[in-house]
Motif scaffolding. Structure first.
Motif, PDB file in Angstrom:
ATOM      1  N   GLY A   1     123.423 -66.904   6.242  1.00  0.00           N
ATOM      2  CA  GLY A   1     123.499 -65.656   6.740  1.00  0.00           C
ATOM      3  C   GLY A   1     121.909 -65.614   7.468  1.00  0.00           C
ATOM      4  N   TRP A   2     121.003 -66.945   7.437  1.00  0.00           N
ATOM      5  CA  TRP A   2     119.912 -66.087   7.654  1.00  0.00           C
ATOM      6  C   TRP A   2     119.578 -66.645   9.390  1.00  0.00           C
ATOM      7  N   LEU A   3     120.658 -67.055   9.751  1.00  0.00           N
ATOM      8  CA  LEU A   3     120.327 -67.254  11.510  1.00  0.00           C
ATOM      9  C   LEU A   3     120.578 -66.218  12.010  1.00  0.00           C
ATOM     10  N   ALA A   4     121.894 -65.160  11.739  1.00  0.00           N
ATOM     11  CA  ALA A   4     121.587 -64.210  12.151  1.00  0.00           C
ATOM     12  C   ALA A   4     121.012 -62.413  11.661  1.00  0.00           C
ATOM     13  N   LYS A   5     120.150 -63.220  10.506  1.00  0.00           N
ATOM     14  CA  LYS A   5     119.218 -62.535   9.919  1.00  0.00           C
ATOM     15  C   LYS A   5     118.308 -62.168  11.095  1.00  0.00           C
ATOM     16  N   ILE A   6     117.967 -63.688  11.433  1.00  0.00           N
ATOM     17  CA  ILE A   6     116.535 -64.257  12.233  1.00  0.00           C
ATOM     18  C   ILE A   6     117.035 -63.234  13.668  1.00  0.00           C
ATOM     19  N   LEU A   7     118.289 -63.800  13.807  1.00  0.00           N
ATOM     20  CA  LEU A   7     118.754 -63.134  15.497  1.00  0.00           C
ATOM     21  C   LEU A   7     118.818 -61.694  15.682  1.00  0.00           C
ATOM     22  N   THR A   8     118.467 -60.931  14.353  1.00  0.00           N
ATOM     23  CA  THR A   8     119.205 -59.709  14.888  1.00  0.00           C
ATOM     24  C   THR A   8     117.649 -59.287  14.509  1.00  0.00           C
ATOM     25  N   ASP A   9     116.611 -59.515  14.003  1.00  0.00           N
ATOM     26  CA  ASP A   9     115.350 -59.103  13.886  1.00  0.00           C
ATOM     27  C   ASP A   9     114.515 -58.153  15.141  1.00  0.00           C
ATOM     28  N   LEU A  10     115.125 -58.923  16.427  1.00  0.00           N
ATOM     29  CA  LEU A  10     114.817 -58.222  17.358  1.00  0.00           C
ATOM     30  C   LEU A  10     115.416 -57.847  18.027  1.00  0.00           C
ATOM     31  N   PRO A  11     114.602 -56.784  18.288  1.00  0.00           N
ATOM     32  CA  PRO A  11     115.138 -55.210  19.274  1.00  0.00           C
ATOM     33  C   PRO A  11     115.830 -55.759  19.766  1.00  0.00           C
ATOM     34  N   GLY A  12     117.553 -55.000  20.007  1.00  0.00           N
ATOM     35  CA  GLY A  12     117.890 -55.015  21.516  1.00  0.00           C
ATOM     36  C   GLY A  12     118.728 -55.982  20.887  1.00  0.00           C
ATOM     37  N   SER A  13     118.935 -56.834  19.796  1.00  0.00           N
ATOM     38  CA  SER A  13     120.126 -57.870  19.722  1.00  0.00           C
ATOM     39  C   SER A  13     121.661 -57.379  20.150  1.00  0.00           C
ATOM     40  N   SER A  14     121.750 -56.240  19.712  1.00  0.00           N
ATOM     41  CA  SER A  14     122.940 -55.432  19.717  1.00  0.00           C
ATOM     42  C   SER A  14     123.741 -56.099  21.035  1.00  0.00           C
ATOM     43  N   ASP A  15     122.835 -56.135  22.307  1.00  0.00           N
ATOM     44  CA  ASP A  15     123.297 -56.365  23.825  1.00  0.00           C
ATOM     45  C   ASP A  15     123.850 -57.760  23.886  1.00  0.00           C
ATOM     46  N   TRP A  16     123.833 -58.656  22.324  1.00  0.00           N
ATOM     47  CA  TRP A  16     124.028 -60.196  22.756  1.00  0.00           C
ATOM     48  C   TRP A  16     124.542 -60.829  21.813  1.00  0.00           C
ATOM     49  N   PHE A  17     124.346 -60.748  20.938  1.00  0.00           N
ATOM     50  CA  PHE A  17     124.822 -60.840  19.325  1.00  0.00           C
ATOM     51  C   PHE A  17     125.642 -59.838  18.956  1.00  0.00           C
ATOM     52  N   ASP A  18     127.204 -60.681  18.726  1.00  0.00           N
ATOM     53  CA  ASP A  18     128.396 -60.195  18.238  1.00  0.00           C
ATOM     54  C   ASP A  18     128.325 -59.921  17.056  1.00  0.00           C
ATOM     55  N   ARG A  19     128.189 -61.294  15.913  1.00  0.00           N
ATOM     56  CA  ARG A  19     128.858 -61.114  14.344  1.00  0.00           C
ATOM     57  C   ARG A  19     128.638 -62.362  14.386  1.00  0.00           C
ATOM     58  N   GLY A  20     127.796 -62.160  12.646  1.00  0.00           N
ATOM     59  CA  GLY A  20     127.633 -63.168  12.204  1.00  0.00           C
ATOM     60  C   GLY A  20     128.909 -63.543  10.801  1.00  0.00           C
ATOM     61  N   PHE A  21     129.720 -64.748  10.985  1.00  0.00           N
ATOM     62  CA  PHE A  21     129.996 -65.254  10.034  1.00  0.00           C
ATOM     63  C   PHE A  21     129.746 -65.505   8.781  1.00  0.00           C
ATOM     64  N   VAL A  22     129.671 -65.454   7.221  1.00  0.00           N
ATOM     65  CA  VAL A  22     128.733 -66.714   6.434  1.00  0.00           C
ATOM     66  C   VAL A  22     130.186 -66.769   5.696  1.00  0.00           C
ATOM     67  N   THR A  23     130.159 -68.500   5.529  1.00  0.00           N
ATOM     68  CA  THR A  23     131.556 -69.230   5.052  1.00  0.00           C
ATOM     69  C   THR A  23     130.983 -69.771   3.973  1.00  0.00           C
ATOM     70  N   TYR A  24     130.354 -69.560   2.966  1.00  0.00           N
ATOM     71  CA  TYR A  24     129.532 -70.620   1.967  1.00  0.00           C
ATOM     72  C   TYR A  24     131.069 -71.365   1.456  1.00  0.00           C
ATOM     73  N   SER A  25     132.174 -70.571   1.391  1.00  0.00           N
ATOM     74  CA  SER A  25     133.139 -71.568   0.565  1.00  0.00           C
ATOM     75  C   SER A  25     133.914 -72.178   1.414  1.00  0.00           C
ATOM     76  N   ASN A  26     134.898 -73.593   0.835  1.00  0.00           N
ATOM     77  CA  ASN A  26     135.269 -73.755   1.393  1.00  0.00           C
ATOM     78  C   ASN A  26     136.203 -72.895   2.057  1.00  0.00           C
ATOM     79  N   GLN A  27     137.037 -72.693   1.413  1.00  0.00           N
ATOM     80  CA  GLN A  27     138.427 -70.975   1.487  1.00  0.00           C
ATOM     81  C   GLN A  27     137.687 -70.059   2.126  1.00  0.00           C
ATOM     82  N   SER A  28     136.388 -69.669   2.598  1.00  0.00           N
ATOM     83  CA  SER A  28     136.385 -68.412   3.376  1.00  0.00           C
ATOM     84  C   SER A  28     135.988 -69.316   4.675  1.00  0.00           C
TER      85      SER A  28
END
Length: 171
Positions: free
Chosen positions: A36-63
């Motif tokens: 989730g570090w990439l999502a964190k960096i992206l959403t640290d930017l003010p106004g990111s809700s204009d262009w960031f939809d969501r992030g999936f953290v899929t650590y396990s193979n099952q996820s």
């Protein structure tokens, strides 16, 4: 780019954000080793809700399978740290979101978990613009767990910026 500089990464994120806004794109990320570090960096930017939809953290193979539709065959034959897996992750992220652009990361940050074929520091990436074929790459990073993860985030952003800067061709 100086990958140790948080300011440089913030500036690169701003460039990506500007290009996403300009093209009317929304971004989705699918992360494994970066947790989730990439999502964190992206959403640290003010106004990111204009262009960031969501992030999936899929650590396990099952996820990866249940959230993104990565096939068990891919995981068995190629492994979670493979170009095949991250390409399926980007496709699944686009399918499961309302986004236009996807980035996926899966790797071995260490200190354990590596093998001769895939040593610690191996990270696979994929980038895909909706309705286009995805692009995957494998990189090898040196350093401890956090250094590998940081380099993966920076690499993902650098390539995203390049993809968003490339001229669009119509299908």
């Amino acid at each position: 780019m100086d990958i140790t500089s948080a300011q440089a990464v913030e500036e690169l994120t701003g460039v990506c954000a500007g290009r996403l806004r300009q093209q009317g794109y929304r971004l989705v990320v699918a992360e494994s080793c970066t947790g989730g570090w990439l999502a964190k960096i992206l959403t640290d930017l003010p106004g990111s809700s204009d262009w960031f939809d969501r992030g999936f953290v899929t650590y396990s193979n099952q996820s990866k399978q249940t959230m993104l539709g990565v096939s068990s065959t891919t995981l068995q034959q190629s492994g979670a740290v493979s170009e095949a897996c991250v390409l399926e992750m980007t496709q699944g992220a686009l399918t499961e979101s309302g986004a236009d652009v996807a980035v996926a990361i899966s790797g071995i940050a260490g200190p354990g978990g590596g093998s001769k074929e895939k040593p610690v520091g191996t990270v696979c990436f994929a980038w895909q613009v909706k309705d286009n074929e995805g692009m995957a790459q494998r990189h090898f990073f040196n350093g401890d767990r956090n250094q590998v993860r940081w380099q993966a985030v920076v690499c993902a952003l650098q390539q995203l910026e390049g993809i968003l800067s490339a001229p669009r061709t119509s299908n």
